[in-house]
Design a protein around this motif. Structure first.
Motif, PDB file in Angstrom:
ATOM      1  N   ARG A 125       0.823  -1.198   0.000  1.00 16.30           N
ATOM      2  CA  ARG A 125       0.000   0.000   0.000  1.00 16.30           C
ATOM      3  C   ARG A 125       0.861   1.252   0.000  1.00 16.30           C
ATOM      4  O   ARG A 125       2.002   1.226   0.428  1.00 16.30           O
ATOM      5  CB  ARG A 125      -0.921   0.001   1.219  1.00 16.30           C
ATOM      6  CG  ARG A 125      -1.857  -1.194   1.219  1.00 16.30           C
ATOM      7  CD  ARG A 125      -2.859  -1.135   2.353  1.00 16.30           C
ATOM      8  NE  ARG A 125      -3.768  -2.262   2.271  1.00 16.30           N
ATOM      9  CZ  ARG A 125      -4.843  -2.316   1.477  1.00 16.30           C
ATOM     10  NH1 ARG A 125      -5.152  -1.292   0.719  1.00 16.30           N
ATOM     11  NH2 ARG A 125      -5.614  -3.380   1.461  1.00 16.30           N
ATOM     12  N   THR A 126       0.279   2.336  -0.488  1.00 14.85           N
ATOM     13  CA  THR A 126       0.988   3.615  -0.479  1.00 14.85           C
ATOM     14  C   THR A 126       1.089   4.129   0.942  1.00 14.85           C
ATOM     15  O   THR A 126       0.246   3.827   1.783  1.00 14.85           O
ATOM     16  CB  THR A 126       0.247   4.656  -1.341  1.00 14.85           C
ATOM     17  OG1 THR A 126      -1.058   4.831  -0.797  1.00 14.85           O
ATOM     18  CG2 THR A 126       0.171   4.230  -2.783  1.00 14.85           C
ATOM     19  N   GLU A 137      -0.414  10.148  -0.189  1.00 14.73           N
ATOM     20  CA  GLU A 137      -1.013  10.464  -1.478  1.00 14.73           C
ATOM     21  C   GLU A 137       0.103  10.782  -2.462  1.00 14.73           C
ATOM     22  O   GLU A 137       1.087  11.432  -2.122  1.00 14.73           O
ATOM     23  CB  GLU A 137      -1.938  11.665  -1.338  1.00 14.73           C
ATOM     24  CG  GLU A 137      -2.683  11.988  -2.613  1.00 14.73           C
ATOM     25  CD  GLU A 137      -3.690  13.098  -2.420  1.00 14.73           C
ATOM     26  OE1 GLU A 137      -3.630  14.063  -3.201  1.00 14.73           O
ATOM     27  OE2 GLU A 137      -4.507  12.995  -1.487  1.00 14.73           O
ATOM     28  N   VAL A 160      -2.433  -0.692 -10.205  1.00 14.42           N
ATOM     29  CA  VAL A 160      -2.476   0.712 -10.597  1.00 14.42           C
ATOM     30  C   VAL A 160      -1.825   0.813 -11.963  1.00 14.42           C
ATOM     31  O   VAL A 160      -1.196  -0.132 -12.435  1.00 14.42           O
ATOM     32  CB  VAL A 160      -1.731   1.621  -9.578  1.00 14.42           C
ATOM     33  CG1 VAL A 160      -2.464   1.662  -8.247  1.00 14.42           C
ATOM     34  CG2 VAL A 160      -0.286   1.187  -9.393  1.00 14.42           C
ATOM     35  N   VAL A 217      -2.829   8.228  -6.473  1.00 14.56           N
ATOM     36  CA  VAL A 217      -3.169   7.264  -5.434  1.00 14.56           C
ATOM     37  C   VAL A 217      -3.346   7.974  -4.094  1.00 14.56           C
ATOM     38  O   VAL A 217      -2.710   8.984  -3.824  1.00 14.56           O
ATOM     39  CB  VAL A 217      -2.104   6.155  -5.320  1.00 14.56           C
ATOM     40  CG1 VAL A 217      -2.094   5.290  -6.574  1.00 14.56           C
ATOM     41  CG2 VAL A 217      -0.723   6.725  -5.065  1.00 14.56           C
ATOM     42  N   LYS A 218      -4.232   7.432  -3.303  1.00 11.75           N
ATOM     43  CA  LYS A 218      -4.489   7.975  -1.971  1.00 11.75           C
ATOM     44  C   LYS A 218      -3.658   7.223  -0.939  1.00 11.75           C
ATOM     45  O   LYS A 218      -3.188   6.121  -1.194  1.00 11.75           O
ATOM     46  CB  LYS A 218      -5.975   7.838  -1.640  1.00 11.75           C
ATOM     47  CG  LYS A 218      -6.854   8.576  -2.636  1.00 11.75           C
ATOM     48  CD  LYS A 218      -8.192   8.859  -2.043  1.00 11.75           C
ATOM     49  CE  LYS A 218      -9.127   9.561  -2.979  1.00 11.75           C
ATOM     50  NZ  LYS A 218      -8.636  10.703  -3.686  1.00 11.75           N
ATOM     51  N   ASP A 248      -2.640   4.820   1.830  1.00 12.37           N
ATOM     52  CA  ASP A 248      -3.074   3.462   2.171  1.00 12.37           C
ATOM     53  C   ASP A 248      -3.780   2.735   1.026  1.00 12.37           C
ATOM     54  O   ASP A 248      -4.357   1.670   1.243  1.00 12.37           O
ATOM     55  CB  ASP A 248      -3.961   3.441   3.428  1.00 12.37           C
ATOM     56  CG  ASP A 248      -3.221   3.873   4.664  1.00 12.37           C
ATOM     57  OD1 ASP A 248      -2.007   3.583   4.771  1.00 12.37           O
ATOM     58  OD2 ASP A 248      -3.844   4.508   5.544  1.00 12.37           O
ATOM     59  N   GLN A 249      -3.720   3.246  -0.188  1.00  9.22           N
ATOM     60  CA  GLN A 249      -4.316   2.563  -1.338  1.00  9.22           C
ATOM     61  C   GLN A 249      -3.430   1.396  -1.754  1.00  9.22           C
ATOM     62  O   GLN A 249      -2.209   1.514  -1.809  1.00  9.22           O
ATOM     63  CB  GLN A 249      -4.481   3.529  -2.509  1.00  9.22           C
ATOM     64  CG  GLN A 249      -5.092   2.878  -3.739  1.00  9.22           C
ATOM     65  CD  GLN A 249      -5.301   3.874  -4.864  1.00  9.22           C
ATOM     66  OE1 GLN A 249      -5.463   5.065  -4.631  1.00  9.22           O
ATOM     67  NE2 GLN A 249      -5.293   3.384  -6.085  1.00  9.22           N
ATOM     68  N   LYS A 250      -4.040   0.276  -2.061  1.00  5.35           N
ATOM     69  CA  LYS A 250      -3.288  -0.891  -2.538  1.00  5.35           C
ATOM     70  C   LYS A 250      -2.726  -0.592  -3.919  1.00  5.35           C
ATOM     71  O   LYS A 250      -3.434  -0.101  -4.795  1.00  5.35           O
ATOM     72  CB  LYS A 250      -4.184  -2.123  -2.593  1.00  5.35           C
ATOM     73  CG  LYS A 250      -3.450  -3.371  -3.058  1.00  5.35           C
ATOM     74  CD  LYS A 250      -4.354  -4.592  -3.049  1.00  5.35           C
ATOM     75  CE  LYS A 250      -3.602  -5.800  -3.582  1.00  5.35           C
ATOM     76  NZ  LYS A 250      -4.416  -7.025  -3.501  1.00  5.35           N
TER      77      LYS A 250
END
Length: 139
Positions: free
Chosen positions: A48-49, A52, A88, A94-95, A97-99
């Motif tokens: 996860r990110t 952002e 992705v 990407v935000k 905690d986005q996978k």
């Protein structure tokens, strides 16, 4: 940098001076090696990110059949290497905690299987590689 570390309270820590920062693999274990870091986890773990950002590039490494994802976070470029899959695409915003993908497989010299990603941080303006712990140091 203060914006990047603000409110990061979930996950393991990089060092005693950076407790509470998110790792891209929940429950992962981080080991710094020179400028980069290895984060180990379990098979199937999501990557996860941490903040952002924007997906700048995705490269499939033919030798390993794993991906490297390049994410920009303001003045920094962070590479996530050894992902077995990605969810992705280049240009995506990407935000936090986005996978972005799934942790990749590795094999030790003794033939033992393990799962990990490699993380590296670069200053975008100078393209200088930074120590991962310095990138996340609290001021």
């Amino acid at each position: 940098l203060q914006k990047l570390i603000k409110n990061n309270t979930v996950g393991s820590s990089f060092s005693t001076s950076t407790r509470g920062l998110n790792l891209p693999v929940e429950g992962g274990k981080l080991t710094e090696e020179g400028y980069g870091a290895t984060i180990t986890g379990k098979r199937g773990d999501s990557v996860r990110t941490m903040h952002e950002g924007k997906v700048e590039e995705i490269i499939l490494m033919e030798r390993t059949n794993h991906y490297t994802v390049y994410l920009s976070y303001g003045a920094h470029l962070v590479t996530f290497a050894n992902l077995s899959s990605v969810c992705v695409k280049k240009g995506d915003v990407v935000k936090k905690d986005q996978k972005i993908g799934t942790i990749g497989r590795g094999v030790t010299a003794e033939g033992k299987e393990y799962y990990y990603i490699r993380l590296a941080v670069y200053a975008r303006n100078s393209q200088k590689q930074l120590f991962v712990s310095d990138f996340f140091k609290k001021k």
